[in-house]
Scaffold this motif. Structure first.
Motif, short mmCIF file in Angstrom:
data_model
loop_
_atom_site.label_atom_id
_atom_site.label_comp_id
_atom_site.label_asym_id
_atom_site.label_seq_id
_atom_site.Cartn_x
_atom_site.Cartn_y
_atom_site.Cartn_z
N GLY A 1 0.76 -1.25 0.00
CA GLY A 1 0.00 0.00 0.00
C GLY A 1 0.78 1.29 0.00
O GLY A 1 0.19 2.37 0.12
N LEU A 2 2.11 1.25 -0.16
CA LEU A 2 2.89 2.48 -0.06
C LEU A 2 2.55 3.49 -1.16
O LEU A 2 2.59 4.70 -0.93
CB LEU A 2 4.39 2.17 -0.08
N ASN A 3 2.25 3.01 -2.35
CA ASN A 3 1.94 3.95 -3.44
C ASN A 3 0.63 4.69 -3.22
O ASN A 3 0.36 5.68 -3.91
CB ASN A 3 1.90 3.23 -4.79
N ARG A 4 -0.18 4.24 -2.28
CA ARG A 4 -1.45 4.92 -2.00
C ARG A 4 -1.35 5.88 -0.82
O ARG A 4 -2.31 6.57 -0.48
CB ARG A 4 -2.55 3.88 -1.78
N ALA A 5 -0.17 5.95 -0.21
CA ALA A 5 0.03 6.90 0.89
C ALA A 5 0.12 8.32 0.34
O ALA A 5 0.65 8.56 -0.74
CB ALA A 5 1.30 6.55 1.66
N ASP A 6 -0.38 9.27 1.11
CA ASP A 6 -0.27 10.68 0.72
C ASP A 6 1.16 11.17 0.91
O ASP A 6 1.73 11.82 0.03
CB ASP A 6 -1.21 11.54 1.56
N HIS B 1 9.85 -2.01 -5.60
CA HIS B 1 8.46 -2.29 -5.92
C HIS B 1 7.65 -2.52 -4.65
O HIS B 1 8.20 -2.88 -3.61
CB HIS B 1 8.33 -3.52 -6.82
N GLU B 2 6.34 -2.31 -4.75
CA GLU B 2 5.45 -2.68 -3.66
C GLU B 2 4.76 -4.00 -4.01
O GLU B 2 4.95 -4.54 -5.11
CB GLU B 2 4.43 -1.58 -3.38
N ALA B 3 3.94 -4.50 -3.09
CA ALA B 3 3.33 -5.83 -3.26
C ALA B 3 2.41 -5.91 -4.47
O ALA B 3 2.21 -6.99 -5.02
CB ALA B 3 2.58 -6.22 -1.99
N SER B 4 1.86 -4.78 -4.91
CA SER B 4 0.99 -4.78 -6.09
C SER B 4 1.77 -5.06 -7.37
O SER B 4 1.17 -5.32 -8.41
CB SER B 4 0.29 -3.43 -6.22
N GLY B 5 3.10 -5.00 -7.29
CA GLY B 5 3.94 -5.14 -8.47
C GLY B 5 4.35 -3.81 -9.06
O GLY B 5 5.23 -3.75 -9.93
#
Length: 359
Positions: free
Chosen positions: A100-105, A268-272
């Motif tokens: 979820g890091l790419n969804r952090a503000d 990368h994050e877990a989403s790829g």
């Protein structure tokens, strides 16, 4: 004699008739001359019925909008009406890829013991169902988290550091003390890098808390373009926290974002997805070693700063007046250093580390 009379009468009758015909023609001509000219516009026997024109529909009022306080983006006015949640996220090699890091503000990268780094990530605009792996608190985290309000989640930590966090107004969610089911251990990850938080549910349980205040000033999608910022074209940012941690960012024109690498490898994050950010803010910070081998980033104070956005970097300074105050970014000419609307990573680089920018 009578024959003569009859003969003359027969001659006069045709002359009288001719005279009458001629007189009639004169009368008709005179009447025609006195009559009005005919209307040249053709007429029809019946008028076409008037076509009923529909009344315009009522134009609906535009939906009210607001600015996302931690991104500077335009959102529906109702969407910011909930608290933010800050979570301590692990950055050990065994903890990657994170969730979820790419969804952090906003994500803060901080130095911890052993020369490693750890993240204090803040979600508000887009809270995932799950985030992690969640790790323990550190002594600088209250200074980072308090300006956001809302919630903070972590897995535990030294008692003195946990007490420091719990002494703030922030709602603490602690894995070591949790009996609400917000945390669980992931079967596919090694311990202690396996603690996962139900972030969306955590926020939903505390919608009575206020949303966060804005932390930075935002401008256009190319906020550093004005000549007064003296921003330099930047294709790559190299950061050195220690011999163990030296992340970098590369400007990606197609996505208009900075793409992250760690120790020379794409991150990368877990989403790829490759880890990315709209803005990268690098702050030079002092380190307090009064807690033994646990470093404390000194954030109440001031120092050197760089803001990188839209493939440019501007130099300036940062300041933070108190634990409760946000970080203020100021350009060399004294004007506010503004970010582009979007996500931000704040790199808290020790003064004995380095920050390098390459065109």
């Amino acid at each position: 004699m009578s024959g003569d009379v009859l003969g003359r009468g027969a001659t006069r009758a045709p002359l009288a008739l001719a005279s009458l015909v001629a007189l009639g023609s004169l009368v008709v001509a005179a009447l025609a001359a006195c009559s009005p000219a005919p209307d040249p516009t053709p007429t029809t026997a019946t008028e076409a019925p008037a076509v009923a024109r529909p009344m315009p529909a009522e134009v609906p009022a535009p939906a009210p909008v607001a600015f996302a306080p931690l991104r500077g983006t335009i959102v529906d006015s109702a969407s910011p009406a909930h608290p933010s949640i800050a979570v301590k996220i692990d950055d050990h090699e065994a903890a990657r890829p994170q969730i979820g890091l790419n969804r952090a503000d906003i994500v803060f990268e901080e130095l911890v013991e052993g020369g490693l780094t750890r993240y204090a990530a803040v979600w508000h605009s887009d809270v995932p169902d799950e985030v992690g792996p969640v790790r323990s608190i550190r002594p600088m985290d209250p200074d980072i988290v308090v300006p956001f309000g809302g919630l903070v989640a972590y897995s535990g930590g030294q008692e003195q550091f946990v007490s420091m966090m719990q002494d703030t107004p922030i709602v603490n969610l602690v894995f070591d003390y949790d009996d609400t089911g917000l945390f669980h251990r992931a079967d596919d990850r090694p311990s202690p890098h396996d603690v996962i938080l139900a972030a969306r549910e955590a926020v939903d349980r505390h919608v009575d808390l206020a949303p966060p205040a804005a932390q930075f000033a935002y401008g256009s999608t190319d906020p550093l373009a004005p000549a007064g910022f003296a921003a330099q074209p930047t294709g790559r940012i190299d950061l050195v926290f220690s011999e163990e941690r030296f992340p970098s960012w590369e400007w990606d024109v197609p996505s208009a974002t900075w793409l992250r690498s760690q120790e020379g490898a794409p991150d990368h994050e877990a989403s790829g997805e490759r880890l990315r950010a709209t803005n990268v803010v690098a702050l030079r910070v002092e380190i307090d070693w009064s807690y033994g081998d646990v470093p404390r980033t000194v954030l109440v104070g001031s120092g050197e700063a760089w803001v990188s956005a839209a493939g440019r970097t501007a130099h300036g300074s940062w300041s933070k007046a108190s634990r409760e105050a946000p970080i203020v970014l100021t350009a060399a000419d004294g004007s506010p250093l503004r970010l582009a609307p979007g996500t931000t990573w704040v790199e808290l680089v020790p003064t004995d580390g380095s920050v390098t920018f390459t065109p």
